[in-house]
Design an enzyme around this catalytic site. Structure first.
Site, mmCIF file in Angstrom:
data_model
loop_
_atom_site.group_PDB
_atom_site.id
_atom_site.type_symbol
_atom_site.label_atom_id
_atom_site.label_comp_id
_atom_site.label_asym_id
_atom_site.label_seq_id
_atom_site.Cartn_x
_atom_site.Cartn_y
_atom_site.Cartn_z
ATOM 1 N N LEU A 50 0.835 -1.195 0.000
ATOM 2 C CA LEU A 50 0.000 0.000 0.000
ATOM 3 C C LEU A 50 0.885 1.266 0.000
ATOM 4 C CD1 LEU A 50 -3.119 0.595 0.339
ATOM 5 C CD2 LEU A 50 -2.440 1.395 2.593
ATOM 6 N N PRO A 51 0.637 2.164 -0.949
ATOM 7 C CA PRO A 51 1.424 3.406 -1.059
ATOM 8 C C PRO A 51 1.099 4.372 0.068
ATOM 9 C CG PRO A 51 -0.379 3.432 -2.649
ATOM 10 C CD PRO A 51 -0.423 2.091 -1.958
ATOM 11 N N CYS A 52 1.290 3.935 1.286
ATOM 12 C CA CYS A 52 0.929 4.763 2.428
ATOM 13 C C CYS A 52 1.817 6.004 2.529
ATOM 14 C CB CYS A 52 1.008 3.952 3.709
ATOM 15 S SG CYS A 52 2.513 2.982 3.828
ATOM 16 N N HIS A 53 2.879 6.049 1.757
ATOM 17 C CA HIS A 53 3.766 7.217 1.810
ATOM 18 C C HIS A 53 3.115 8.435 1.161
ATOM 19 C CE1 HIS A 53 4.756 5.226 -2.047
ATOM 20 N NE2 HIS A 53 4.804 6.458 -2.499
#
Length: 103
Positions: A50-53
């Site tokens: 998941l591109p939580c950044h």
DNA sequence: AGTATGACATAGC
DNA sequence: AGCTATGCCATAC
């Protein structure tokens, strides 16, 4: 699953490349602006893919506990995607704030 | 089933 | 202008 977490993952995964959004915004997309904390908790347990950044707080600053890598890594990831940073180390939300489905 | 906690947000001092 | 205190909802123990 109809869990809120899953919902958060879906939304986070839909954030366009080179764009960022805030916990509150995601919560708003969920239907409850008060779920901002839930969003954070969800991202905390989010899968590695998941591109939580691309998710930051309303100040554009990264979380203090982003991941074992530290927020510095997150900053690099965002810069690498072309996200402009401010002098204070925060993301320039005025330019990259993602307001929802605009794919 | 109840209590405690949290990667936020907002208001007040 | 910066820090402290409170709210809010879902998940975990």
């Amino acid at each position: 699953m109809d869990n809120v977490f899953q919902r958060v993952y879906e939304i986070t995964a839909r954030i366009p490349y080179g764009r960022v959004t805030t916990y509150g915004q995601i919560a708003r997309l969920l239907g409850n602006p008060r779920l901002s904390r839930i969003v954070g908790c969800a991202l905390n347990r989010a899968p590695a893919d998941l591109p939580c950044h691309r998710v930051v707080n309303r100040l554009g600053g990264l979380s203090d506990a982003f991941s074992p890598l530290g927020k510095e890594s997150q900053r690099l990831l965002l810069e690498m995607e072309g996200v402009p940073f401010r002098l204070d180390g925060g993301v320039d939300l005025t330019a990259c704030m993602w307001y929802g489905e605009e794919e």
